[in-house]
Design a protein around this motif. Structure first.
Motif, mmCIF file in Angstrom:
data_model
loop_
_atom_site.group_PDB
_atom_site.id
_atom_site.type_symbol
_atom_site.label_atom_id
_atom_site.label_comp_id
_atom_site.label_asym_id
_atom_site.label_seq_id
_atom_site.Cartn_x
_atom_site.Cartn_y
_atom_site.Cartn_z
ATOM 1 N N ASP A 77 30.633 31.015 132.197
ATOM 2 C CA ASP A 77 31.559 30.037 131.597
ATOM 3 C C ASP A 77 30.987 29.505 130.276
ATOM 4 N N LEU A 78 31.893 29.267 129.333
ATOM 5 C CA LEU A 78 31.513 28.655 128.066
ATOM 6 C C LEU A 78 31.710 27.138 128.224
ATOM 7 N N VAL A 79 30.671 26.341 127.917
ATOM 8 C CA VAL A 79 30.795 24.888 128.091
ATOM 9 C C VAL A 79 30.357 24.133 126.827
ATOM 10 N N LEU A 80 31.062 23.014 126.597
ATOM 11 C CA LEU A 80 30.706 22.054 125.543
ATOM 12 C C LEU A 80 29.987 20.897 126.221
ATOM 13 N N HIS A 81 28.850 20.474 125.653
ATOM 14 C CA HIS A 81 28.088 19.385 126.280
ATOM 15 C C HIS A 81 27.242 18.674 125.226
ATOM 16 N N GLY A 82 26.426 17.724 125.654
ATOM 17 C CA GLY A 82 25.720 16.855 124.706
ATOM 18 C C GLY A 82 24.238 17.104 124.581
ATOM 19 N N LEU A 83 23.732 18.231 125.125
ATOM 20 C CA LEU A 83 22.283 18.476 125.085
ATOM 21 C C LEU A 83 21.943 19.611 124.131
ATOM 22 N N GLY A 84 22.198 19.359 122.856
ATOM 23 C CA GLY A 84 21.810 20.310 121.836
ATOM 24 C C GLY A 84 20.347 20.138 121.448
ATOM 25 N N MET A 140 17.669 26.089 126.056
ATOM 26 C CA MET A 140 18.128 26.054 127.441
ATOM 27 C C MET A 140 18.242 24.586 127.852
ATOM 28 N N ALA A 141 19.265 24.265 128.648
ATOM 29 C CA ALA A 141 19.466 22.869 129.022
ATOM 30 C C ALA A 141 19.940 22.753 130.464
ATOM 31 N N VAL A 142 19.452 21.766 131.160
ATOM 32 C CA VAL A 142 19.982 21.417 132.476
ATOM 33 C C VAL A 142 21.012 20.308 132.247
ATOM 34 N N VAL A 143 22.272 20.641 132.504
ATOM 35 C CA VAL A 143 23.381 19.752 132.121
ATOM 36 C C VAL A 143 24.116 19.277 133.380
ATOM 37 N N PRO A 144 24.275 17.975 133.563
ATOM 38 C CA PRO A 144 25.130 17.488 134.655
ATOM 39 C C PRO A 144 26.555 18.010 134.423
ATOM 40 N N LEU A 178 15.590 15.578 120.716
ATOM 41 C CA LEU A 178 16.840 15.057 120.165
ATOM 42 C C LEU A 178 17.984 15.579 121.030
ATOM 43 N N ASP A 179 19.156 14.991 120.887
ATOM 44 C CA ASP A 179 20.307 15.576 121.553
ATOM 45 C C ASP A 179 21.522 15.514 120.636
ATOM 46 N N GLY A 180 22.616 16.113 121.057
ATOM 47 C CA GLY A 180 23.829 16.176 120.248
ATOM 48 C C GLY A 180 24.712 17.297 120.768
ATOM 49 N N GLY A 181 25.875 17.435 120.170
ATOM 50 C CA GLY A 181 26.850 18.407 120.645
ATOM 51 C C GLY A 181 26.333 19.845 120.605
ATOM 52 N N ALA A 182 26.660 20.601 121.629
ATOM 53 C CA ALA A 182 26.270 22.018 121.687
ATOM 54 C C ALA A 182 27.276 22.766 122.548
ATOM 55 N N VAL A 183 27.372 24.074 122.305
ATOM 56 C CA VAL A 183 28.167 24.950 123.166
ATOM 57 C C VAL A 183 27.242 26.040 123.691
ATOM 58 N N GLY A 184 27.370 26.350 124.973
ATOM 59 C CA GLY A 184 26.514 27.384 125.552
ATOM 60 C C GLY A 184 27.205 28.062 126.718
ATOM 61 N N GLU A 185 26.462 29.014 127.295
ATOM 62 C CA GLU A 185 26.979 29.815 128.393
ATOM 63 C C GLU A 185 26.280 29.400 129.670
ATOM 64 N N VAL A 186 27.022 29.239 130.729
ATOM 65 C CA VAL A 186 26.416 28.869 132.010
ATOM 66 C C VAL A 186 25.633 30.080 132.548
ATOM 67 N N VAL A 187 24.344 29.852 132.842
ATOM 68 C CA VAL A 187 23.466 30.889 133.378
ATOM 69 C C VAL A 187 23.390 30.753 134.895
ATOM 70 N N GLU A 188 23.457 29.508 135.349
ATOM 71 C CA GLU A 188 23.395 29.238 136.790
ATOM 72 C C GLU A 188 24.173 27.954 137.035
ATOM 73 N N SER A 189 24.964 27.962 138.132
ATOM 74 C CA SER A 189 25.778 26.779 138.419
ATOM 75 C C SER A 189 25.500 26.278 139.825
ATOM 76 N N GLY A 196 25.262 19.701 141.493
ATOM 77 C CA GLY A 196 26.069 19.096 140.432
ATOM 78 C C GLY A 196 25.557 19.408 139.038
ATOM 79 N N GLU A 197 24.560 20.279 138.940
ATOM 80 C CA GLU A 197 24.005 20.585 137.611
ATOM 81 C C GLU A 197 24.246 22.044 137.226
ATOM 82 N N LEU A 198 24.160 22.280 135.930
ATOM 83 C CA LEU A 198 24.323 23.622 135.371
ATOM 84 C C LEU A 198 23.098 23.958 134.523
ATOM 85 N N LEU A 199 22.675 25.196 134.568
ATOM 86 C CA LEU A 199 21.692 25.679 133.594
ATOM 87 C C LEU A 199 22.482 26.402 132.502
ATOM 88 N N VAL A 200 22.311 25.947 131.258
ATOM 89 C CA VAL A 200 23.120 26.445 130.143
ATOM 90 C C VAL A 200 22.213 27.022 129.056
#
Lengths: 336, 336
Positions: free
Chosen positions: B90-97, B101-105, B70-81, B35-39
């Motif tokens: 995939d291009l994703v919008l998420h909250g771990l700016g 690199m971020a591990v995003v649910p 800190l965290d906040g809005g960010a856009v990144g590319e999925v490296v591993e899903s 259920g997680e993405l590496l972004v």
């Protein structure tokens, strides 16, 4: 020739009014024209909003004029009628107070009865619970404050004409908790008799702390008669999505300096508070619903109605000055 | 083992933040769970509301923690899903700016496209016109400000991410007049290009007088990004039944003293003004309507979208400090 004794504005107050700002005069009244009534006033109202009209500033009501009589709510008896539907002896509510005799356009007068739903009320009730303070309290709480059953309500100036009704109406409409503030131990005792769940004397300390003690779970609606530190305290104790109905700011009516404003106003953002100002004439459409409810409440004793009655037109200026200093419990009226 | 560079909160700012309050660290990331993405983040947002989260106070979002990123809005590319519906690239919008690199649910990520209604938009548009500032501007104006065609609208911080959208949306929705304030001649010139009917530099004098000149017939809606003297000026110029949407108070985010509050707050009564605070998450139900409109406006060029882009994660703290000082025109973002 009919004469009338009247209180005229001798000069504009700077800060708190003094007796020098008022003068008692006797003037001749013109003969009645068609559509007019000659009314002998028996009771008149003094209200906080009148202070604003003594300044020469544009507002929602025009300012009083120097050397002209003041005006305001009054109830009197028709002595002579040249208008259809009105007869000698009728009791009427109208806007030409601050004088003993008045020539009133019939279209600006409303016939009232001391029998309401089988219960006896005094004519002065139409200056209070059944009149402008009543609709102010009801409309301000229900419409502007968007009151819902279960809300916790705080009202300042709670021993005054409007405030004491706000608290009692809130309880009758299902408030979870009603908190009032006033300026003397005697007033606080009266609020407890009226069914307020908590009441505090704002002179006992920091209003913010006093309110937090009285409302440990916060408040949902604040009915503001006072402004200043009371408004700041209410913002601090306000729950998310709370509403503030701004009715008056008696704390600053006599101020010559800009008042202290709430320093925590930015809390309005995160708490999503709504602050909304209003005047009672916004509620014309609510009047029938309000009058029916209030008549029932007065008749069955659910609403208690306090008055401070001052005798004599010549004492009306002093009554007004005392009102601004909080000398009244309940509605301040002058018996003529 | 994947590592991430991230900005952590080294200490809480007292007043204006300084570079000592931030620290760049490299940390190891845990392996992905289901259920997680590496972004890999490509762009991140700095926003005024983040200043509030640097204080240790309860608010509508929890405070940042010392020594934590800190965290906040960010856009990144999925490296591993490891989540259904998301694939590498995939291009994703998420909250771990605030990190590269971020591990995003996956449930906290949204797939976004740079093709919107046939028009190309940059990924950072999802941090701006199509994202949080956009819905803040749209919901604050339309719902909280109860905007109607024909209203005169004033917005402070008008050259910022939210303010520049408020002004343009108001024009597109039929405002009779749109007035903006900002803090430099360059920004004022930009507001004129964006179609504002009037704009003033608040550093040029008394805000109350500047606004009266810019809005001689008064204003119906004020969108407040600033607080303080701007709010006082807006109350003074407000027409009867006007609305104030309180979005932010950037003038006081770095204050260590309680801010000057509007001394004319009692005018709210007679003018029947509504002041209402809000946060953008109140508008979830408006998002589909908003996104459709904004995509059309961006595609046909009706809305212009400014960005100030700072290069490099290590410069994000400085970008944030500059934002609070008004160095940006349009949205401030950091390219990683």
């Amino acid at each position: 020739m009919t004469t009338s004794q009247m209180i005229v504005l001798a000069s504009r107050p700077h800060g708190a009014p003094t007796s020098d700002n008022f003068r008692l005069e006797t003037r001749e009244l013109p003969a009645l024209s068609d559509g007019e009534l000659l009314v002998r006033n028996t009771v008149m109202s003094v209200d906080p909003y009148m202070r604003g009209r003594m300044n020469d500033v544009k507002s929602y009501v025009p300012p009083f004029q120097i050397d002209e009589p003041l005006d305001g709510g009054a109830v009197g008896e028709v002595v002579e009628s040249r208008a259809e539907g009105f007869a000698e002896g009728d009791l009427v509510l109208h806007g030409l107070g601050w004088r003993d005799m008045a020539v009133v356009p019939a279209k600006a007068a409303r016939k009232v009865s001391t029998n309401v739903g089988g219960a006896q009320v005094s004519p002065s009730a139409y200056l209070g619970a059944l009149g402008m303070p009543g609709i102010t309290a009801y409309g301000g709480l229900m419409r502007v404050g968007e009151f819902h059953s279960g809300d916790a309500v705080f009202v300042s100036g709670a021993a005054g004409a409007v405030g004491s009704l706000v608290g009692q109406i809130a309880k009758l409409e299902g408030a979870s908790r009603v908190i009032g503030s006033a300026g003397s131990a005697q007033k606080i005792a009266r609020l407890e008799e009226l069914g307020f769940d908590a009441a505090f004397n704002y002179k006992d300390g920091d209003v913010r702390g006093l309110l937090k003690n009285a409302a440990p779970d916060g408040i949902d609606v604040y009915f503001d008669n006072v402004g200043g530190d009371h408004l700041e305290a209410a913002i601090s104790s306000m729950n998310t999505h709370g509403r503030i109905a701004m009715c008056g700011a008696i704390a600053q009516y006599n101020s010559t300096e800009p008042p202290a404003a709430p320093r925590n106003l930015a809390l309005v953002i995160g708490k999503r508070i709504t602050i909304r100002g209003f005047i009672q004439s916004d509620f014309r459409d609510l009047v029938p619903e309000f009058q029916q409810k209030m008549a029932t409440w007065l008749a069955d004793g659910s609403v208690q109605w306090d008055e401070t009655v001052v005798e004599g037109l010549e004492n009306a200026p002093q009554a007004f000055m005392d009102l601004l200093n909080g000398a009244n419990t309940g509605k301040m009226v002058v018996s003529i």
